[in-house]
Design an enzyme around this catalytic site. Structure first.
Site, mmCIF file in Angstrom:
data_model
loop_
_atom_site.group_PDB
_atom_site.id
_atom_site.type_symbol
_atom_site.label_atom_id
_atom_site.label_comp_id
_atom_site.label_asym_id
_atom_site.label_seq_id
_atom_site.Cartn_x
_atom_site.Cartn_y
_atom_site.Cartn_z
ATOM 1 N N LYS A 184 0.443 -1.020 0.100
ATOM 2 C CA LYS A 184 0.101 -0.217 0.139
ATOM 3 C C LYS A 184 0.839 1.369 0.004
ATOM 4 O O LYS A 184 1.761 1.617 1.125
ATOM 5 C CB LYS A 184 -1.232 -0.425 1.300
ATOM 6 C CG LYS A 184 -1.426 1.229 1.768
ATOM 7 C CD LYS A 184 -1.718 1.895 1.311
ATOM 8 C CE LYS A 184 -2.902 3.291 1.840
ATOM 9 N NZ LYS A 184 -1.715 4.100 2.409
ATOM 10 N N GLY A 241 5.209 2.790 11.014
ATOM 11 C CA GLY A 241 4.368 4.098 10.851
ATOM 12 C C GLY A 241 3.892 4.015 12.291
ATOM 13 O O GLY A 241 4.520 4.106 13.813
ATOM 14 N N GLY A 245 -2.044 4.023 13.799
ATOM 15 C CA GLY A 245 -2.085 3.045 12.411
ATOM 16 C C GLY A 245 -1.672 1.967 12.703
ATOM 17 O O GLY A 245 -2.285 0.525 12.097
ATOM 18 N N GLU A 265 6.058 -1.712 13.181
ATOM 19 C CA GLU A 265 7.350 -0.950 13.601
ATOM 20 C C GLU A 265 6.983 0.166 14.064
ATOM 21 O O GLU A 265 6.326 1.091 13.293
ATOM 22 C CB GLU A 265 8.412 -1.016 13.053
ATOM 23 C CG GLU A 265 9.334 -2.420 12.281
ATOM 24 C CD GLU A 265 9.601 -2.818 13.663
ATOM 25 O OE1 GLU A 265 10.296 -2.322 14.734
ATOM 26 O OE2 GLU A 265 9.195 -4.690 14.099
ATOM 27 N N CYS A 302 12.703 7.149 13.508
ATOM 28 C CA CYS A 302 12.007 6.369 14.313
ATOM 29 C C CYS A 302 12.812 6.233 15.960
ATOM 30 O O CYS A 302 12.103 6.121 16.912
ATOM 31 C CB CYS A 302 11.739 4.895 14.064
ATOM 32 S SG CYS A 302 12.907 4.442 13.535
ATOM 33 N N GLU A 393 5.104 10.172 22.432
ATOM 34 C CA GLU A 393 6.084 10.873 21.607
ATOM 35 C C GLU A 393 5.625 11.714 20.221
ATOM 36 O O GLU A 393 4.477 11.548 20.122
ATOM 37 C CB GLU A 393 5.867 9.329 20.302
ATOM 38 C CG GLU A 393 6.830 9.805 18.814
ATOM 39 C CD GLU A 393 7.045 8.460 18.209
ATOM 40 O OE1 GLU A 393 7.827 8.578 17.360
ATOM 41 O OE2 GLU A 393 5.954 7.572 17.760
HETATM 42 P P1 NAP Z 1 0.890 6.473 9.537
HETATM 43 O O1 NAP Z 1 0.544 7.397 9.919
HETATM 44 O O2 NAP Z 1 0.888 5.326 10.324
HETATM 45 O O3 NAP Z 1 1.191 5.935 8.276
HETATM 46 C C1 NAP Z 1 1.414 4.535 7.768
HETATM 47 C C2 NAP Z 1 1.312 3.407 6.735
HETATM 48 O O4 NAP Z 1 0.101 2.964 6.850
HETATM 49 C C3 NAP Z 1 0.474 4.973 5.246
HETATM 50 O O5 NAP Z 1 0.017 3.767 4.659
HETATM 51 C C4 NAP Z 1 -1.040 4.982 5.681
HETATM 52 O O6 NAP Z 1 -2.127 5.003 5.179
HETATM 53 C C5 NAP Z 1 -1.408 3.557 6.613
HETATM 54 N N1 NAP Z 1 -2.735 3.916 8.132
HETATM 55 C C6 NAP Z 1 -2.409 4.847 9.438
HETATM 56 N N2 NAP Z 1 -2.794 4.983 10.090
HETATM 57 C C7 NAP Z 1 -3.807 3.674 9.446
HETATM 58 C C8 NAP Z 1 -4.925 2.826 9.502
HETATM 59 N N3 NAP Z 1 -5.304 3.426 10.685
HETATM 60 N N4 NAP Z 1 -5.533 2.244 8.946
HETATM 61 C C9 NAP Z 1 -5.355 1.668 7.685
HETATM 62 N N5 NAP Z 1 -4.101 1.920 7.041
HETATM 63 C C10 NAP Z 1 -3.499 3.028 8.473
HETATM 64 O O7 NAP Z 1 3.306 6.717 10.012
HETATM 65 P P2 NAP Z 1 4.126 8.201 9.616
HETATM 66 O O8 NAP Z 1 3.250 9.386 9.070
HETATM 67 O O9 NAP Z 1 3.971 7.313 7.562
HETATM 68 O O10 NAP Z 1 5.278 7.280 9.271
HETATM 69 C C11 NAP Z 1 5.629 8.989 10.863
HETATM 70 C C12 NAP Z 1 5.063 7.742 12.316
HETATM 71 O O11 NAP Z 1 5.634 6.427 12.019
HETATM 72 C C13 NAP Z 1 5.664 7.935 13.238
HETATM 73 O O12 NAP Z 1 5.208 7.948 14.696
HETATM 74 C C14 NAP Z 1 7.583 6.931 13.839
HETATM 75 O O13 NAP Z 1 8.123 7.083 15.105
HETATM 76 C C15 NAP Z 1 6.156 6.476 13.345
HETATM 77 N N6 NAP Z 1 7.690 5.443 12.389
HETATM 78 C C16 NAP Z 1 8.606 3.866 13.062
HETATM 79 C C17 NAP Z 1 9.031 3.459 12.497
HETATM 80 C C18 NAP Z 1 10.196 2.145 12.828
HETATM 81 O O14 NAP Z 1 11.028 1.370 12.442
HETATM 82 N N7 NAP Z 1 9.664 1.667 14.499
HETATM 83 C C19 NAP Z 1 9.947 4.059 11.744
HETATM 84 C C20 NAP Z 1 9.815 4.587 10.865
HETATM 85 C C21 NAP Z 1 9.215 5.747 11.468
HETATM 86 P P3 NAP Z 1 -2.953 6.542 5.180
HETATM 87 O O15 NAP Z 1 -1.615 7.761 5.231
HETATM 88 O O16 NAP Z 1 -2.732 6.673 3.444
HETATM 89 O O17 NAP Z 1 -3.626 7.013 6.081
#
Ligand code: NAP
Length: 528
Positions: A184, A241, A245, A265, A302, A393
């Site tokens: 996706k 993410g 999510g 993650e 992250c 966070e």
């Molecule tokens: P995000 O908003 O969670 O988005 C990630 C993906 O998941 C997107 O494609 C999003 O789709 C989808 N998504 C989010 N919520 C969803 C739901 N309820 N249902 C279905 N799909 C959903 O994350 P981000 O803004 O890209 O990244 C920032 C976050 O990632 C930060 O909190 C950071 O700490 C974390 N992160 C963690 C790591 C790790 O390894 N632990 C690494 C990098 C980043 P849509 O955007 O189309 O809605």
């Protein structure tokens, strides 16, 4: 093929539902003209059926052929040259130099998995030959190895448009394991996703991989992702993410009639413990190093150090002075997209409105629209222990110094922490002797324990652990980085008294791949 026709990138393209989405340049805050069709429920179903149909042929493909496929994906990504670098930079605001470094990491990961699967060791072939004359009952011939799960759904994060996206670690690990992949695309970098998706398809065609081995679907909402996770043919999910999510997708997967694993993650505040003797001898160097780590990539890592802990006293005061000096000189930077910037403003504002939380230092420069202003807040240890809001966070250039009354309170703070990707101890040898129990306590909370360094920067190597207890991930037993991340997409199968001709090659007496095998009779229970 015009760019407007891009919808689902599999072996064919479909017109899609008619509604489209576009990327946004976060620096200029303008729409990028390229349009991408949002996948329909029919597209999701079709892509999943094709992945399922491809599974048998792909999972039983020759390892050398699969390895060559991964290497060609890396070659095709590199062949995109500046086009890919400029597109990723345009869509994320990240500097081109950063994108070039990230591309190197992504292609190295693909090549690393190629070398690893050629060894065959990842199948963990284990053989217990029969003991027919064992008493009181004969022992059967038992042989076990890892096999791929099936179609894997991958979600990348916005902050790594290459390394944690379409051909990132999750996709590389799943393809290496023998699983078809459905990605996706993240709406923060659709053009980058399309370019990388096409590179994967080119590589698949070059190696005659089955139709459906890879698909890419676009959406700017949750419907497509949720339909993929809920689809009966999905067997696992790789997600990078936000906690919101990852948790939502984990819950969908758990509620399916046949629940599937979600390797999410997610968020982490990556606590750093500043021990007194270290601050006494090198407060300035530590403060400068941390001002850099907190603001690196506008704090959008992250592993960003979101929490610093110290024990009140002269040493901590000196550290605060140096941190303020170093921090005022830092600059605001453009955040990845409007959603991240809005969340940063909202979450940092909420944190600063909590009782007894105050600004310790901000960068001197004001942030323009779309930028994040580097900030360090301060709060008391007793507040941290009792107020759950202080554990949240704040994704971006934000950190909070927790000042503890004494070592006992510091230990209580560490005890109160949620699960984390990393935990860091800054100390001298004498600190570690006195505070050994804090190190042990911290180890209970993290996937990676760091001594005298910064958490930002994740080495890609077999000993890396990029994961940790919830909410850092939904499964602390696995890493998302390095060759061992392949384990997430494999499961063990035991073969009992199986005729040689029906055994998979690694388990046959005559092992054509000459892979390492564990002959395990030594551990057999002698009496039952
Ligand atoms: P995000 O908003 O969670 O988005 C990630 C993906 O998941 C997107 O494609 C999003 O789709 C989808 N998504 C989010 N919520 C969803 C739901 N309820 N249902 C279905 N799909 C959903 O994350 P981000 O803004 O890209 O990244 C920032 C976050 O990632 C930060 O909190 C950071 O700490 C974390 N992160 C963690 C790591 C790790 O390894 N632990 C690494 C990098 C980043 P849509 O955007 O189309 O809605």
């Amino acid at each position: 093929m015009s760019i407007e026709r891009r919808n689902r990138i599999g072996f064919e393209f479909s017109e899609g539902s008619g509604s489209t989405m576009q990327g946004v340049n976060p620096v200029t805050n303008t729409m990028i003209p390229d349009k991408f069709f949002i996948a329909t429920p029919e597209d999701v179903d079709k892509a999943m059926r094709k992945a399922q149909a491809a599974f048998h042929a792909y999972s039983t493909s020759n390892w050398n052929q699969r390895a060559a496929f991964l290497e060609t994906i890396a070659d095709e990504m590199e062949a995109l040259g500046d086009v890919l670098v400029k597109k990723a930079s345009e869509e994320t605001g990240l500097p081109e130099a950063r994108i070039i470094g990230e591309r190197g990491r992504t292609t190295s990961q693909l090549r690393m998995f190629a070398s690893y699967i050629r060894t065959g060791n990842w199948v963990e072939a284990t053989i217990d030959t029969a003991i027919p004359d064992r008493t009181p009952v004969p022992k059967p011939d038992l042989r076990k190895m890892m096999v791929p799960l099936g179609p894997v759904v991958v979600f990348g994060a916005s902050n790594f448009p290459l390394a944690y996206s379409v051909a990132g670690g999750d996709t590389a690990a799943a393809l290496a394991a023998g699983c078809p992949v459905l990605v996706k695309a993240h709406p923060g970098h659709p053009g980058t996703s399309a370019l990388v998706g096409e590179a994967i398809i080119k590589a698949a065609k070059k190696h005659n991989m089955p139709d459906g081995v890879f698909s890419l679907l676009f959406d700017n909402g949750f419907a497509v992702g949720q339909a993929l996770v809920g689809h009966p043919h999905a067997t696992a999910v790789g997600f990078t993410g936000s906690v919101g999510g990852g948790r939502a997708l984990f819950d969908i997967a758990a509620k399916r009639p046949n629940p599937i694993p979600v390797f999410a993650e997610m968020g982490s505040t990556n606590p750093v413990i500043l021990l007194p003797q270290a601050l006494k001898v090198r407060a300035k160097a530590v403060a400068e190093e941390y001002a850099g780590s907190i603001t690196l990539g506008v704090g959008q890592f992250c592993t960003n150090p979101g929490l610093l802990f110290g024990i009140k006293g002269e040493e901590l005061e000196v550290f605060k002075k140096h941190l303020k000096n170093a921090f005022v000189q830092t600059n605001p930077g453009t955040m990845l997209h409007e959603g991240i910037e809005k969340a940063f403003v909202q979450k940092s504002g909420k944190m600063l409105s909590e009782p007894d939380v105050a600004v310790l230092v901000e960068s001197d420069a004001q942030a323009s629209t779309g930028q994040g202003r580097p900030t360090v807040a301060a709060a008391k240890g007793s507040e941290f222990i009792t107020n759950p809001a202080l554990h949240e966070e704040v994704f971006g250039p934000f950190s909070m110094l927790i000042e503890c009354e004494n070592a006992k309170e510091l230990k209580e703070c560490v005890k109160a922490l949620h699960g984390q990707l990393t935990g860091t101890l800054i100390g001298e040898p004498s600190d570690f002797k006195v505070h050994v129990s804090i190190a042990y306590q911290l180890q209970q909370k993290v996937g990676r324990l760091i001594f005298n360094g910064v958490p930002t920067g994740v080495e890609v190597c077999p000993s890396m652990m990029h994961g940790g207890p919830y909410p850092a991930t939904t499964d602390s037993r696995f890493t998302a980085v390095g060759i061992h991340s392949i384990k997430r997409f494999l499961r063990p199968v035991a073969f009992q008294n199986t005729p040689q001709e029906l055994l998979p090659d690694p388990l046959k007496n005559e092992n054509p791949n000459k892979i390492l095998r564990l002959i395990d009779n030594e551990y057999t229970t002698k009496s039952i």
